[in-house]
Design an enzyme around this catalytic site. Structure first.
Site: not given
Length: 387
Positions: A91, A343, A373
């Site tokens: 991510c 995302h 995160c």
């Protein structure tokens, strides 16, 4: 030590991954259009001086495989003398791209970089081809690779209720919708061609994923999706599935000034940190603490904060333990976040940094933090400073 600065930053609109506006647009195209856009917006820059293209992408296979950074840069017409590399910190991939460019500039290994990231989650799903080693179970909980279950765990550990999660999600959609209506995303969104529901070619100028009708009542009707029997995390309190890309022009400050280019922000400090994979969503806390210490500031010195909303159950514990609960509405995700915008994994680090810099300009703020995160237990953080 030389100073790395952000000269420009843009992103695509966020397209819905299921039958969305970018369903017929490839990830390389999303990336290449932004690369071209940065050059068009900054004509003083000679493309032949670009040192490297550093591009974040998580699922590096199919259209995103074989070094999408190079494929997209060639597609964009960037001179062949520029390098190109695809990086993967899950991510945090495109924030890692920011950090790699900044470190190169600080150490004299180049002065002009195009960085960013992409993820077309409609074409290449998050779990495509994933095959974890069975031996991982000796060191981490089996559910650590299931992001929704890690959010459930983190939420339970911190006493986060279903109602708190729903309220956080409603806020995300409301603020993202308000930002759209009021034109606050206009400076960061770079229009990309896509297709409407009838298949007609259109110029996409707005995020497709925001649901302004979201309410506490509509979210309360959703069933927990990851732990149906005992859970609290629903699809509505998780980051939306979306397709998109983001990009930045990162330069050495004196070089940018010599060319008459704007200095939109300095990179003040950077950090990564690890945490237990079973509560991977907690990573922003240690990463932020490191970044603040390296910048010589405290969390109270920050004017604006972008915290990637992987899950409401993940974001709220980070807000709590960073001591920010009392300033959420004044400082954090003022234009909404990933629950509303989605995302797209490799895109998000540069996307939230782009949104942060635009918010800092809008509010005439000095210090901002972007943090997120990372799956399997990491966090990444960047402190930006306007000058």
């Amino acid at each position: 030590m030389k100073q790395a600065v952000i000269v420009d930053c843009i992103r695509t609109p966020m397209g819905r991954s299921k039958a969305g506006v970018f369903r017929n647009v490839r990830a390389e195209t999303l990336s290449a259009e932004l690369m071209k856009g940065l050059l068009l917006r900054n004509p003083q820059l000679d493309p032949n001086t670009i040192e490297d293209v550093i591009w974040g992408c998580v699922q590096q296979t199919l259209e995103q495989g074989f070094n999408i950074a190079r494929n997209a840069s060639l597609l964009a017409g960037i001179p062949k003398t520029a390098g190109a590399v695809t990086v993967n910190r899950l991510c945090g991939s495109s924030m890692e791209a920011i950090h790699q460019a900044a470190r190169a500039i600080m150490t004299g290994m180049g002065d002009t970089f195009i960085i960013g990231g992409v993820e077309h989650m409609g074409h290449v799903p998050m779990n495509h081809g994933v095959d974890f080693h069975p031996g991982l179970a000796n060191n981490v909980a089996k559910a650590s690779g299931m992001m929704g279950l890690t959010a459930e765990m983190l939420g339970k550990l911190h006493g986060i209720t279903r109602e708190q999660q729903d309220a956080f999600a409603v806020r995300s959609h409301q603020r993202a919708h308000a930002a759209t209506v009021e034109g606050r995303f206009a400076k960061e969104i770079y229009g990309i061609e896509g297709h409407d529901a009838n298949g007609a070619l259109i110029k996409v100028l707005h995020d497709e994923v925001i649901r302004p009708e979201t309410s506490m009542e509509s979210l309360a009707a959703l069933r927990p999706v990851f732990d149906p029997a005992n859970g609290t995390v629903t699809a509505g309190t998780s980051s939306a599935l979306s397709d998109g890309a983001s990009a930045m022009l990162v330069m050495e400050e004196s070089k940018a000034r010599a060319l008459g280019l704007p200095i939109r922000a300095r990179i003040r400090s950077m950090a990564v940190a690890g945490c237990d994979a079973a509560i991977m969503g907690y990573g922003p806390v240690p990463a932020t603490q490191k970044a603040l210490a390296r910048a010589g500031i405290t969390v109270n010195d920050l004017d604006v904060i972008e915290l990637n909303e992987a899950f409401a159950a993940q974001s709220l514990p980070c807000v709590k333990d960073l001591g920010l609960l009392d300033v959420v509405d004044e400082k954090i995700n003022l234009n909404g976040g990933a629950i509303a915008l989605g995302h797209p994994l490799g895109c998000s680090g540069a996307r939230i940094s782009t949104t942060l810099i635009n918010l800092m300009e809008h509010k005439d703020a000095t210090l901002g933090l972007a943090t997120m995160c990372i799956g399997l237990g990491q966090g990444i953080a960047t402190v930006f400073e306007r000058v």
